[in-house]
Design a protein around this motif. Structure first.
Motif, PDB file in Angstrom:
ATOM      1  N   MET A 241       0.823  -1.222   0.000  1.00  0.00           N
ATOM      2  CA  MET A 241       0.000   0.000   0.000  1.00  0.00           C
ATOM      3  C   MET A 241       0.852   1.264   0.000  1.00  0.00           C
ATOM      4  SD  MET A 241      -3.111  -0.909   2.567  1.00  0.00           S
ATOM      5  CE  MET A 241      -4.602  -1.671   1.892  1.00  0.00           C
ATOM      6  N   GLY A 242       2.163   1.080  -0.045  1.00  0.00           N
ATOM      7  CA  GLY A 242       3.041   2.251  -0.143  1.00  0.00           C
ATOM      8  C   GLY A 242       3.567   2.745   1.191  1.00  0.00           C
ATOM      9  N   VAL A 243       3.286   2.012   2.282  1.00  0.00           N
ATOM     10  CA  VAL A 243       3.781   2.462   3.589  1.00  0.00           C
ATOM     11  C   VAL A 243       5.275   2.161   3.683  1.00  0.00           C
ATOM     12  CG1 VAL A 243       3.573   2.235   6.091  1.00  0.00           C
ATOM     13  CG2 VAL A 243       1.533   1.984   4.641  1.00  0.00           C
ATOM     14  N   ARG A 244       6.047   3.159   4.060  1.00  0.00           N
ATOM     15  CA  ARG A 244       7.500   3.018   4.186  1.00  0.00           C
ATOM     16  C   ARG A 244       7.932   3.378   5.597  1.00  0.00           C
ATOM     17  NH1 ARG A 244       6.534   0.620   0.527  1.00  0.00           N
ATOM     18  NH2 ARG A 244       7.026   0.887  -1.674  1.00  0.00           N
ATOM     19  N   LYS A 245       9.168   3.036   5.889  1.00  0.00           N
ATOM     20  CA  LYS A 245       9.769   3.394   7.174  1.00  0.00           C
ATOM     21  C   LYS A 245       9.511   4.881   7.473  1.00  0.00           C
ATOM     22  CE  LYS A 245      14.298   3.370   9.325  1.00  0.00           C
ATOM     23  NZ  LYS A 245      15.702   3.057   9.178  1.00  0.00           N
ATOM     24  N   GLY A 246       9.019   5.155   8.658  1.00  0.00           N
ATOM     25  CA  GLY A 246       8.781   6.541   9.060  1.00  0.00           C
ATOM     26  C   GLY A 246       7.378   7.048   8.755  1.00  0.00           C
ATOM     27  N   ASP A 247       6.611   6.324   7.927  1.00  0.00           N
ATOM     28  CA  ASP A 247       5.236   6.743   7.641  1.00  0.00           C
ATOM     29  C   ASP A 247       4.325   6.401   8.818  1.00  0.00           C
ATOM     30  OD1 ASP A 247       5.989   7.581   5.141  1.00  0.00           O
ATOM     31  OD2 ASP A 247       5.262   5.781   4.097  1.00  0.00           O
ATOM     32  N   THR A 248       3.247   7.167   8.956  1.00  0.00           N
ATOM     33  CA  THR A 248       2.306   6.896  10.051  1.00  0.00           C
ATOM     34  C   THR A 248       1.087   6.138   9.540  1.00  0.00           C
ATOM     35  OG1 THR A 248       2.978   9.015  10.985  1.00  0.00           O
ATOM     36  CG2 THR A 248       1.067   7.958  11.969  1.00  0.00           C
ATOM     37  N   VAL A 249       0.657   5.149  10.327  1.00  0.00           N
ATOM     38  CA  VAL A 249      -0.538   4.361  10.009  1.00  0.00           C
ATOM     39  C   VAL A 249      -1.516   4.505  11.168  1.00  0.00           C
ATOM     40  CG1 VAL A 249      -1.416   2.011   9.649  1.00  0.00           C
ATOM     41  CG2 VAL A 249       0.786   2.692   8.643  1.00  0.00           C
ATOM     42  N   ALA A 250      -2.753   4.896  10.862  1.00  0.00           N
ATOM     43  CA  ALA A 250      -3.758   5.011  11.920  1.00  0.00           C
ATOM     44  C   ALA A 250      -4.447   3.670  12.115  1.00  0.00           C
ATOM     45  CB  ALA A 250      -4.784   6.079  11.568  1.00  0.00           C
ATOM     46  N   ILE A 251      -4.604   3.291  13.367  1.00  0.00           N
ATOM     47  CA  ILE A 251      -5.237   2.010  13.686  1.00  0.00           C
ATOM     48  C   ILE A 251      -6.489   2.294  14.502  1.00  0.00           C
ATOM     49  CG2 ILE A 251      -4.926  -0.168  14.936  1.00  0.00           C
ATOM     50  CD1 ILE A 251      -1.947  -0.005  14.144  1.00  0.00           C
ATOM     51  N   TYR A 252      -7.613   1.950  13.909  1.00  0.00           N
ATOM     52  CA  TYR A 252      -8.913   2.205  14.547  1.00  0.00           C
ATOM     53  C   TYR A 252      -9.604   0.858  14.668  1.00  0.00           C
ATOM     54  CZ  TYR A 252     -13.330   4.755  15.343  1.00  0.00           C
ATOM     55  OH  TYR A 252     -14.497   5.265  15.872  1.00  0.00           O
ATOM     56  N   LEU A 253      -9.109   0.064  15.603  1.00  0.00           N
ATOM     57  CA  LEU A 253      -9.557  -1.322  15.724  1.00  0.00           C
ATOM     58  C   LEU A 253     -10.035  -1.620  17.137  1.00  0.00           C
ATOM     59  CD1 LEU A 253      -6.678  -3.256  13.889  1.00  0.00           C
ATOM     60  CD2 LEU A 253      -9.067  -3.106  13.134  1.00  0.00           C
ATOM     61  N   PRO A 254     -11.044  -2.485  17.256  1.00  0.00           N
ATOM     62  CA  PRO A 254     -11.442  -2.946  18.586  1.00  0.00           C
ATOM     63  C   PRO A 254     -10.392  -3.886  19.164  1.00  0.00           C
ATOM     64  CG  PRO A 254     -12.737  -4.060  16.885  1.00  0.00           C
ATOM     65  CD  PRO A 254     -11.858  -3.071  16.187  1.00  0.00           C
ATOM     66  N   MET A 255     -10.611  -4.373  20.358  1.00  0.00           N
ATOM     67  CA  MET A 255      -9.643  -5.255  21.024  1.00  0.00           C
ATOM     68  C   MET A 255      -9.748  -6.685  20.490  1.00  0.00           C
ATOM     69  SD  MET A 255      -7.592  -3.836  23.132  1.00  0.00           S
ATOM     70  CE  MET A 255      -7.155  -5.026  24.401  1.00  0.00           C
ATOM     71  N   ILE A 256      -9.160  -6.883  19.334  1.00  0.00           N
ATOM     72  CA  ILE A 256      -9.108  -8.211  18.719  1.00  0.00           C
ATOM     73  C   ILE A 256      -7.640  -8.504  18.409  1.00  0.00           C
ATOM     74  CG2 ILE A 256     -11.461  -8.181  17.781  1.00  0.00           C
ATOM     75  CD1 ILE A 256     -10.345  -7.140  15.131  1.00  0.00           C
ATOM     76  N   PRO A 257      -7.270  -9.762  18.201  1.00  0.00           N
ATOM     77  CA  PRO A 257      -5.858 -10.072  17.963  1.00  0.00           C
ATOM     78  C   PRO A 257      -5.280  -9.263  16.801  1.00  0.00           C
ATOM     79  CG  PRO A 257      -7.091 -12.094  18.301  1.00  0.00           C
ATOM     80  CD  PRO A 257      -8.105 -10.983  18.274  1.00  0.00           C
ATOM     81  N   GLU A 258      -6.119  -8.941  15.823  1.00  0.00           N
ATOM     82  CA  GLU A 258      -5.639  -8.191  14.657  1.00  0.00           C
ATOM     83  C   GLU A 258      -5.132  -6.803  15.045  1.00  0.00           C
ATOM     84  OE1 GLU A 258      -8.346 -10.089  14.790  1.00  0.00           O
ATOM     85  OE2 GLU A 258      -7.544 -11.671  13.497  1.00  0.00           O
ATOM     86  N   ALA A 259      -5.611  -6.263  16.165  1.00  0.00           N
ATOM     87  CA  ALA A 259      -5.082  -4.969  16.610  1.00  0.00           C
ATOM     88  C   ALA A 259      -3.604  -5.118  16.959  1.00  0.00           C
ATOM     89  CB  ALA A 259      -5.880  -4.449  17.806  1.00  0.00           C
ATOM     90  N   ILE A 260      -3.273  -6.215  17.619  1.00  0.00           N
ATOM     91  CA  ILE A 260      -1.873  -6.459  18.000  1.00  0.00           C
ATOM     92  C   ILE A 260      -1.056  -6.753  16.739  1.00  0.00           C
ATOM     93  CG2 ILE A 260      -0.368  -8.155  19.144  1.00  0.00           C
ATOM     94  CD1 ILE A 260      -3.602  -6.964  20.651  1.00  0.00           C
ATOM     95  N   VAL A 261      -1.648  -7.530  15.839  1.00  0.00           N
ATOM     96  CA  VAL A 261      -0.974  -7.833  14.569  1.00  0.00           C
ATOM     97  C   VAL A 261      -0.678  -6.526  13.830  1.00  0.00           C
ATOM     98  CG1 VAL A 261      -1.252  -8.949  12.311  1.00  0.00           C
ATOM     99  CG2 VAL A 261      -2.016 -10.131  14.393  1.00  0.00           C
ATOM    100  N   ALA A 262      -1.637  -5.606  13.843  1.00  0.00           N
ATOM    101  CA  ALA A 262      -1.467  -4.342  13.114  1.00  0.00           C
ATOM    102  C   ALA A 262      -0.332  -3.507  13.711  1.00  0.00           C
ATOM    103  CB  ALA A 262      -2.774  -3.560  13.121  1.00  0.00           C
ATOM    104  N   LEU A 263      -0.289  -3.398  15.041  1.00  0.00           N
ATOM    105  CA  LEU A 263       0.792  -2.633  15.676  1.00  0.00           C
ATOM    106  C   LEU A 263       2.150  -3.224  15.297  1.00  0.00           C
ATOM    107  CD1 LEU A 263      -1.541  -1.555  17.586  1.00  0.00           C
ATOM    108  CD2 LEU A 263       0.139  -1.598  19.401  1.00  0.00           C
ATOM    109  N   LEU A 264       2.224  -4.544  15.395  1.00  0.00           N
ATOM    110  CA  LEU A 264       3.514  -5.193  15.170  1.00  0.00           C
ATOM    111  C   LEU A 264       3.906  -5.175  13.688  1.00  0.00           C
ATOM    112  CD1 LEU A 264       3.010  -8.141  17.666  1.00  0.00           C
ATOM    113  CD2 LEU A 264       4.529  -6.167  17.958  1.00  0.00           C
ATOM    114  N   ALA A 265       2.918  -5.225  12.792  1.00  0.00           N
ATOM    115  CA  ALA A 265       3.233  -5.155  11.357  1.00  0.00           C
ATOM    116  C   ALA A 265       3.793  -3.779  11.008  1.00  0.00           C
ATOM    117  CB  ALA A 265       1.991  -5.458  10.520  1.00  0.00           C
ATOM    118  N   CYS A 266       3.229  -2.740  11.614  1.00  0.00           N
ATOM    119  CA  CYS A 266       3.782  -1.399  11.405  1.00  0.00           C
ATOM    120  C   CYS A 266       5.237  -1.378  11.844  1.00  0.00           C
ATOM    121  CB  CYS A 266       3.000  -0.354  12.199  1.00  0.00           C
ATOM    122  SG  CYS A 266       1.370  -0.014  11.525  1.00  0.00           S
ATOM    123  N   SER A 267       5.477  -1.845  13.066  1.00  0.00           N
ATOM    124  CA  SER A 267       6.836  -1.758  13.588  1.00  0.00           C
ATOM    125  C   SER A 267       7.782  -2.652  12.786  1.00  0.00           C
ATOM    126  CB  SER A 267       6.870  -2.116  15.075  1.00  0.00           C
ATOM    127  OG  SER A 267       6.716  -3.498  15.265  1.00  0.00           O
TER     128      SER A 267
END
Ligand code: ATP
Ligand code: MG
Length: 686
Positions: free
Chosen positions: A165-191
Motif C-alpha cells: 500500500m506504499g507504507v514506508r519506514k517513518g510513515d504513520t498508520v492510523a489504527i482504529y480497531l477494537p480489542m481483537i488479535p488483529e489490533a496487535i498484529v497491526a501494531l507489530l506489522a507497522c513496527s
C-alpha cells in the motif's frame, strides 16, 4: 478583603495565603493521609508460596541497591538491561545523550533493532506453539488462541500488505480497531517495516478520529467492518468513512471482517484484510530501525485539555516496557498476563502488547466489557485461563465493587499480582481488591505513570515492595522524583512533604516530543521547572519516603491555605455505604479562597434526603477534618468521565463557575449527555 480570591489553579503559581479562617498558621504540609493510621501490607506469604519459582528480586534491600545504581550510574544500569532484555541487530555505543533542560534526550544511540522481532520472532523461533495471544471475544464462546508461530506469520503477511500500500519506514498508520488479535498484529506489522503506529480508540467519534489522522499525518487507516462490545455493535467502518471525508492524504483503508456486516467499500481505496493477506508469503524480514526512530504516536486521554500526540521512540520505550513487565509485575516464563486496558490507551500499548510479548508470555486480549454478559466476566476470564497477573483501572473496580461481591469468583487461585492504574485508588477500593478479588493471596501494585512516561514510574514491585493502600509507593529504576514547591519552584527535600511531582533525571521510555509541537512538549513538561520533568500531578512523600499521588495539580483545592487533594476527599466520600463514585472540585469562595464542592453518584439509585446529604458531609469531617467538609454536595446520575474512565473534573469546575459555554474539548467524554444533566442539577441546587 485580606482573603484574596485564590486562583482556580495553583499551577504554575499559587498564592498560598497561609491563613485559616481562625487566623492560625496552616500546617506547612498537610499530609492528610497521615491523619489516619495507615496499614502497611507486606507481599503476602501465600503469594510467595504459590509462586512458580521466586520473585526476580529477593528483597527490598536488593531493590534499593539496584535503584541506587540506576540513579548514580544510569548508563551502566540501563546499558546492561538493554542488552539483557532486548535483542539488537546492531549494538549501541552511547547509552544516553541529552538533558531534561535541553529536551533532546536520546538513548542507545547507534543501536539498531526491530520491535516486532523482539516481541515475536525470537519467541517463535524458540517455541512456535507457545500461546502469544489469548483472545476473549465479546461473546464468551467466540475466543481463540494465537501462538507465537501464528503471530509471526500474521504480522509478516500484514507487513507485506502495508508495504504494497506504499507504507514506508517513518510513515504513520492510523489504527482504529477494537480489542481483537488483529489490533496487535497491526501494531507489530507497522513496527516490522519501521512505520509509526497511531492507535485511535475505536469508540471515538468521526471528528475525533479525523483530528488524530490529520495531526499524525497518517497515510493508511486500518479498521473493521464493525466492532462488538458489551453486546452492542459499533459502526467502525462507517465512522472511518465519515472521518476520511476530510482527510485527503489517506490513500488506503484496510478492513478486517469482524461481524460480516454489509458495508460500502470505496473502489481503489478500501481493501479487505482477508483478501490482501492471502496474496503474500508467511515471512517478511524485520526492518532494522535506529533506537531513536519513532515507534508510535498516541494521543493522551484529554482529561486536562486538548489531547497531545505523544511520540515514543523504539529502543528506550521497549526497554521501559520490558523492565517494568519483569520487575513490577514479576512476569515469569509461563505466566498468563491480563491487562484490561484498551489498546487505544497507553496502558494497552505497554501492558497488553509490548511488555508481555517482549517477555514471551501469553497476553489476554479482551474485546468486551466487565459487565457483559454479567459482572463476573473478568473473574470468569481469570479463572478459565489461570491468569497470573491482572491489571485494571480503579473505575472498573468501583463498578464491580458496586455490583456486589456475589459476582466475584471464589477460585482464581493463580493470581499473584493485581495492578491498578490511571487514577488514585481509594483505600476502600484497594482493600476490596486485595481481600475480595485477591483473597489476600496476591500483591497489589498501584502503578503511577502517564502516556508520556511510557511505562510505570512510581510503583511497588510485586513480591518485593511493602504497600500502603492509596500510595503508589516507591520510584521505579532510573526515576528520581522531586517534590517541588509550586510557588517558588524550589525542590522540597526530606520526608513528610507535599508539592508537585517532578523527575530529576531522564529515563529511557520518556516521550521525546509532542508530534509536530515540540514547543508544546517543552512548555508542558520541561520548561515549567527548568531541569526537571514536570508531571502535572501533585504528590506527597510520607515519613518513610512513600509517594502519595494527589491527582492533577489543577485538582487540588486550597481551603484557607490548606492544600487538599481531591482524591483524598473523594476517598473519604466513597467510604460511605451509599456512595458509588465521587468527584470533588474547588470553587472560588469569598471567605476561604476556595471551597470544596462534591458530586456523588449513589449506589442502586437510592433516594437522597437532607439527612443523608448531611451524613455525606459528616463522613468527610470525621475522616479528614472539618476544614475538608464539602460546602455543597450534588447528587448526579453519573460523573463526566473520559473514554478511558477518568473523571474530568475540569468540566465540573467550569459548570460551578457558570462557564458552561467554555467547557473546552469534551470529545473524549464517554457520555457527553451527562454534562447537560449535571448543569441542570447544579442550577436547581443554587
Ligand atoms: P491529558 O494529559 O490529556 O489530560 P491524562 O493525563 O488523563 O490526559 P494519561 O496519560 O492516560 O492521560 O493519564 C496519566 C495521568 O493519570 C497521570 O498524570 C495521573 O494524573 C493519573 N494516574 C495514572 N496512574 C495513577 C495512579 N496509580 N495513581 C494516581 N494517579 C494516576
Ligand atoms: Mg496527562
Amino acid at each position: 478583603s485580606r482573603f484574596a480570591k485564590a486562583p482556580k489553579s495553583f499551577y504554575p503559581a499559587i498564592t498560598n495565603t497561609n491563613t485559616t479562617i481562625m487566623g492560625e498558621q496552616s500546617p506547612k504540609a498537610p499530609v492528610v493521609a497521615e491523619a489516619h493510621a495507615v496499614d502497611t501490607f507486606h507481599p503476602p506469604q501465600k503469594m510467595l508460596d504459590k509462586h512458580p519459582s521466586k520473585p526476580h528480586l529477593s528483597s527490598l534491600e536488593e531493590y534499593q541497591k539496584l535503584y541506587k545504581e540506576s540513579i548514580t550510574e544510569p548508563k551502566k544500569f540501563w546499558g546492561r538491561l538493554a542488552r539483557e532484555l532486548l535483542t539488537w541487530s546492531k549494538d549501541f555505543q552511547t547509552v544516553h545523550s541529552g538533558s531534561l533542560a535541553g529536551g533532546d534526550n536520546a538513548w542507545f544511540l547507534e543501536g539498531e533493532l526491530n520491535a516486532s522481532y523482539n516481541c515475536v520472532d525470537r519467541h517463535a523461533f524458540k517455541d512456535p506453539n507457545k500461546v502469544a495471544i489469548i483472545y476473549e471475544a465479546d461473546e464468551p464462546s467466540d475466543g481463540r488462541n494465537v501462538t507465537y508461530g501464528e503471530l509471526l506469520r500474521d504480522v509478516s503477511k500484514l507487513a507485506h500488505v502495508l508495504t504494497q500500500m506504499g507504507v514506508r519506514k517513518g510513515d504513520t498508520v492510523a489504527i482504529y480497531l477494537p480489542m481483537i488479535p488483529e489490533a496487535i498484529v497491526a501494531l507489530l506489522a507497522c513496527s516490522r517495516i519501521g512505520a509509526v503506529h497511531s492507535v485511535v480508540f475505536a469508540g471515538f467519534s468521526a471528528d475525533s478520529l479525523r483530528d488524530r489522522v490529520i495531526d499524525g499525518g497518517s497515510k493508511v487507516v486500518i479498521t473493521t467492518d464493525e466492532g462488538k462490545r458489551g453486546g452492542k455493535l459499533i459502526g467502525t467502518k462507517k465512522i472511518v468513512d465519515e472521518a476520511l471525508k476530510q482527510c485527503p492524504d489517506v490513500g488506503h483503508v484496510l478492513v478486517y471482517k469482524r461481524t460480516g456486516a454489509d458495508i460500502p467499500m470505496t473502489e481503489g481505496r478500501d481493501f479487505w484484510w482477508h483478501e490482501e493477506v492471502e496474496k503474500w508469503p508467511s515471512y517478511y524480514p524485520p526492518v532494522a530501525v535506529n533506537s531513536e526512530d519513532p515507534l508510535f504516536l498516541l494521543y493522551t486521554s484529554g482529561s486536562t485539555g486538548k489531547p497531545k500526540g505523544v511520540m515514543h521512540t523504539t529502543g528506550g520505550y521497549l526497554l521501559g516496557a520490558a523492565t517494568t513487565g519483569k520487575y513490577v509485575f514479576d512476569i515469569h516464563d509461563g505466566d498468563r498476563y491480563f491487562c484490561g486496558g484498551d489498546v487505544g490507551w497507553i496502558t494497552g500499548h505497554t501492558y497488553v502488547v509490548y511488555a508481555p510479548l517482549l517477555l514471551g508470555v501469553s497476553t489476554v486480549v479482551f474485546e468486551g466489557t466487565p459487565a457483559y454478559p454479567n459482572f463476573s466476566r473478568y473473574w470468569d476470564i481469570i479463572e478459565q485461563h489461570k491468569v497470573t497477573q491482572f491489571y485494571v483501572a480503579p473505575t472498573a473496580l468501583r463498578l464491580l465493587k458496586r455490583a456486589g461481591n456475589q459476582h466475584v469468583r471464589n477460585e482464581m487461585k493463580h493470581l499473584r499480582v493485581l495492578g491498578s492504574v490511571g487514577e488514585p485508588i481509594a483505600a476502600e477500593i484497594w482493600k476490596w481488591y486485595f481481600e475480595v478479588v485477591g483473597k489476600e493471596e496476591a500483591h497489589i501494585v498501584d502503578t503511577y505513570w502517564q502516556t508520556e512516561t511510557g511505562s510505570n514510574v512510581i510503583t511497588p514491585l510485586a513480591g518485593v515492595t511493602p504497600t500502603k493502600p492509596g500510595s503508589a509507593s516507591l520510584p521505579f529504576f532510573g526515576i528520581e522524583p522531586a517534590i517541588v514547591d509550586p510557588v517558588s519552584g524550589e525542590e522540597i527535600h526530606g520526608n513528610d512533604v507535599e508539592g508537585v511531582l517532578a523527575f530529576k533525571q531522564p529515563w529511557p521510555s520518556m516521550a521525546r516530543t509532542v508530534w509536530g509541537a515540540h514547543k508544546r512538549y517543552m512548555d508542558t513538561y520541561l520548561n515549567v521547572y527548568k531541569g526537571y520533568y514536570f508531571t502535572g500531578d501533585g504528590a506527597g512523600r510520607d515519613h518513610e519516603g512513600f509517594y502519595w499521588i494527589r491527582g492533577r495539580v489543577d485538582d487540588v483545592v486550597n481551603v484557607s491555605g490548606h492544600r487538599l487533594s481531591t482524591a483524598e476527599i473523594e476517598a473519604a466520600l466513597i467510604e460511605h455505604a451509599s456512595i458509588a463514585e465521587a468527584a470533588v472540585v474547588g470553587v472560588a469562595d469569598e471567605l476561604t479562597g476556595q471551597a470544596v464542592n462534591a458530586f456523588v453518584s449513589i449506589k442502586n439509585g437510592a433516594e437522597v434526603d437532607d439527612a443523608l446529604r448531611k451524613d455525606f458531609i459528616l463522613q468527610v469531617r470525621r475522616s479528614i477534618g472539618p476544614f475538608a467538609a464539602p460546602k455543597a454536595v450534588f447528587v448526579v446520575p453519573d460523573l463526566p468521565k473520559t473514554r478511558s474512565g477518568k473523571i474530568m473534573r475540569r468540566i465540573l469546575r467550569k459548570i460551578l463557575a457558570g462557564e458552561e459555554d467554555q467547557l473546552g474539548d469534551i470529545s473524549t467524554l464517554s457520555d457527553p449527555s451527562v454534562v447537560e444533566k449535571i448543569i441542570n442539577i447544579v442550577h436547581e441546587g443554587k
